[in-house]
Design an enzyme around this catalytic site. Sequence first.
Site, PDB file in Angstrom:
ATOM      1  N   ASP A 151       0.642  -1.391   0.318  1.00  0.00           N
ATOM      2  CA  ASP A 151       0.613   0.265   0.065  1.00  0.00           C
ATOM      3  C   ASP A 151       1.027   1.671   0.389  1.00  0.00           C
ATOM      4  OD1 ASP A 151      -2.247   1.613   0.455  1.00  0.00           O
ATOM      5  OD2 ASP A 151      -3.509  -0.215   0.868  1.00  0.00           O
ATOM      6  N   HIS A 213      -4.090   5.750   3.368  1.00  0.00           N
ATOM      7  CA  HIS A 213      -4.796   4.497   2.824  1.00  0.00           C
ATOM      8  C   HIS A 213      -4.068   3.403   3.383  1.00  0.00           C
ATOM      9  CE1 HIS A 213      -5.910   1.954  -0.399  1.00  0.00           C
ATOM     10  NE2 HIS A 213      -7.024   3.116  -0.666  1.00  0.00           N
ATOM     11  N   SER A 540     -11.035  -0.439  -1.336  1.00  0.00           N
ATOM     12  CA  SER A 540     -10.180  -0.993  -0.390  1.00  0.00           C
ATOM     13  C   SER A 540     -10.069  -1.388   1.107  1.00  0.00           C
ATOM     14  CB  SER A 540      -9.175   0.323  -0.831  1.00  0.00           C
ATOM     15  OG  SER A 540      -8.836   0.300  -2.022  1.00  0.00           O
TER      16      SER A 540
END
Length: 775
Positions: A151, A213, A540
């Site tokens: 990520d 994220h 996600s």
Amino acid sequence: MEISYHPVCCFIFILLVVCIHSCCDGVVEAAEAASTSDQRRTYIVHVHSNSVMSHRQWHQSFLPVNSSQGLLFSYKHAMSGFAAMLTEEEVEALSKKDGFLHAHPSKDYKLHTTHSPNFLGLKRPPIEGSNNNIWRDTFSYGNGVIIGILDTGISSTHPSFDDSGMSPPPEKWKGSCEPPIICNNKIIGARSFIFNSSISSNASEISMDENGHGTHTASTAAGRFVDDASVLGSAKGTASGIAPNAHLAIYKVCEKSSCPTASILAGMDKAMEDGVDVISLSLGSLEESLYNDPVSIASFKAITKGIFVSASAGNRGPRLSTLGNTSPWIFTVGASTIDRKILAVVKLSNGNTFQGESAYQPTDFNSKSFFPLVYPESNTDIYSPYCENVTTLKTVGVERKIVLCNAGIVSREEAGSNVQKAGGVAMIWLPPSRYGFRTSANADVFPTSGVNYEDGYKILNQYYNNPNLTATIEFSGTQIGRDYPAPTVASFSSRGPSKVTPGFVKPDIIGPGVNILAAWPYPVGAFNVSPAFNIISGTSMSCPHLSGVAALLKSAHPEWSPASIKSAIITTSYWNNNDLNSIVDQFDRRPASFNVMGSGHVNPIKANNPGLVYDITEPNEKYYLPYLCGLGYSDMNVSIFTGKKSMCSDVKTTIDGVDLNYPSVVVALGKFNNYSRSFSRVVTNVAGLTNYYYYNLTVSPPHGVIVNIEPTSLEFTSNTGRQLRFTVSVSFDAKSRGYASPLEEYGYFAWISMDKQIIVTSPIIVTKEGNFYIG
Ligand SMILES: *[C@@H]1O[C@H](CO)[C@@H](O)[C@H](O)[C@H]1NC(C)=O
Ligand SMILES: *[C@@H]1O[C@H](CO)[C@@H](O)[C@H](O)[C@H]1NC(C)=O
Ligand SMILES: *[C@@H]1O[C@H](CO)[C@@H](O)[C@H](O)[C@H]1NC(C)=O
Ligand SMILES: *[C@@H]1O[C@H](CO)[C@@H](O)[C@H](O)[C@H]1NC(C)=O
Ligand SMILES: *[C@@H]1O[C@H](CO)[C@@H](O)[C@H](O)[C@H]1NC(C)=O
Ligand SMILES: *[C@@H]1O[C@H](CO)[C@@H](O)[C@H](O)[C@H]1NC(C)=O
Ligand SMILES: *[C@@H]1O[C@H](CO)[C@@H](O)[C@H](O)[C@H]1NC(C)=O
Ligand SMILES: *[C@@H]1O[C@H](CO)[C@@H](O)[C@H](O)[C@H]1NC(C)=O
């Protein structure tokens, strides 16, 4: 969290997350278009494997002798080949060398909780030491399992990654942390594979999860318990990931929202070398032929090492056939809602109310007073209804009014801030039609209600019919429970059918992915609270939930293969919501077909005791290789997966998708097979012989279809061993009138244990000549 499908509107970090998986096409095309012959670009080069030299030497031998540019990455496990900065001439030259297979430019893939564990039935005991807590007692909170997160990096100092009380990594672990991240027993590896030299030379980049994220996904999978977590005081509770005692290995392969395939391959290569058990990929692109998909190629290798690969399905719903990551060896995860709302209720002076949401719950907003409504239309600025320009808003006259703003040009945060600057008192955020009935609880900076599309439409309509209409917003805080039928399939969640891998249901599963609270590197919205959490949405977010569930199952059943874990989750998933009605599509509130919700919604507790699993024990060469040949791939195409000269003509029998021992079934019937198809399955008894040795069959064929299964009961004895085979024949019912069938219809077969405690369910979709019509 706003979903935006245009990169331009992904302005604020929060916005990035959801569009992250979805806005990659343009980027890929742009990258491929910009090339002149003397320009260097990052290429991924596939070559035969070579047992004489080291992989690095061998790969180096393909590069021009005096090239100033060396190998960017020499892949050892993820594929046979390397990445390098090359000119077109250099590619041309090396393609003539012995052992060359294929070269293509690196592309950019896009990145695609207090309450969500509880919603999954995972509850922390009120008092440590109390009995009957399966999360702790059976799953050990994921103890000993290593989850690799590919990520945007991590904010390692967040309390979600505190390691107190955790055991050290298992002995097999080979990974390490790049400074300045210092490994602890929670984060046991951290590395950056961002290859831009101006960036990768600076190791501190890895700690700088500037996007948020990666911190969010890592803490969703395996964050520790953090009390009093909330975003702006909402959704308050104890935050934790799904497997709070699992170890985390961080592979930074994305920079901002962009993930070069050369970096993804390098991250997966290292994860395989280090010894992770689960790889979590909240990124992807729209599906294409598997030999052009580096995630598919590397995952093909990962499963041979017993690594479970879980990946997000994408955020391109509600349209059908919008999936990514659909290889049969990948676990493809769609997104569902949970039963929590953070209410910001719009009340109109005509008595109508609309349940919007916002994570910002201002305490000083006077919900007793009603304010005039305004939809900011201007003759001089066609974009004025998007609240994109403070000057225009002032001209229109929004002062002391509640402003209706369209989504589409600027982020919700920016629109709110514009309205505030122009003197408005609050904003009602009107999402686009593809949202359907979806509302989102953003960390707003200004009093806002995010209503769903239908409600926004109604509010606008009533405003036009009555210019005197006034409104207010009542901020009613966090609400949990049955008043909020859940799960539903998120309107953005990408749907099947897969265009490249027919034969089994994709997505495989849905799990929580809407308004998910998890760790964030820095404070968000209007308040500066620490530790920081944020609420965002996307597949996600659902993917790391399933990576966490896989870790729990691995912890409880270390001997289970990736295929067994996948089977256990799929066959025990459910199709009804907390109201005991069918799970609906959030887009239109109609019952969700298998193409929409995949095989069902994850139920971790049931997955722990699946009774029977559809395992795969054959090596790739004997199993997935014939499958790739069955897809019509050329010898060259399949060599990309094996790194060897592989010939489909050598593989004696090709396998169709429906012939794989998959726990779900998609059958195509047509003239070509006389409208009938048979295939077999092998189940492995993982419950033992004592209680669960006898299973009876139940079949519910899709409308107009006959499904025959032989035998109709399975009895495991010491003679039969743990595995039994059965045959499934699917044909059209000649007596049935036509093939039309309601989309809502569920076809399935299930094996039921004697005490009916275990039901091993496989969904069936039947298609006619490749056209999907039942499911
Ligand atoms: C490569 O470099 C070496 C030493 O610098 C030189 O002798 C040789 O001629 C060069 N080869 C090519 C192909 O440029
Ligand atoms: C590397 O990063 C710099 C600064 O962000 C950028 O200008 C440059 O284009 C990047 N190079 C490559 C090859 O991506
Ligand atoms: C790394 O980046 C940080 C922050 O951007 C900067 O302060 C530092 O000087 C950089 N270090 C190196 C070695 O470039
Ligand atoms: C807003 O509109 C005004 C007047 O039309 C214009 O001058 C200004 O550039 C606009 N601002 C932005 C940020 O677009
Ligand atoms: C709006 O208010 C004005 C002034 O009070 C009144 O004359 C008018 O009839 C109202 N319009 C509607 C549609 O109620
Ligand atoms: C796949 O096979 C086709 C047909 O032989 C060929 O044109 C294409 O280049 C191959 N692609 C790869 C990546 O092997
Ligand atoms: C289809 O059925 C016809 C008539 O029964 C038979 O002659 C033919 O061989 C069958 N074809 C296939 C592909 O099974
Ligand atoms: C299984 O099915 C058979 C035949 O219908 C029936 O006799 C038997 O009772 C069933 N067993 C269970 C456990 O339901």
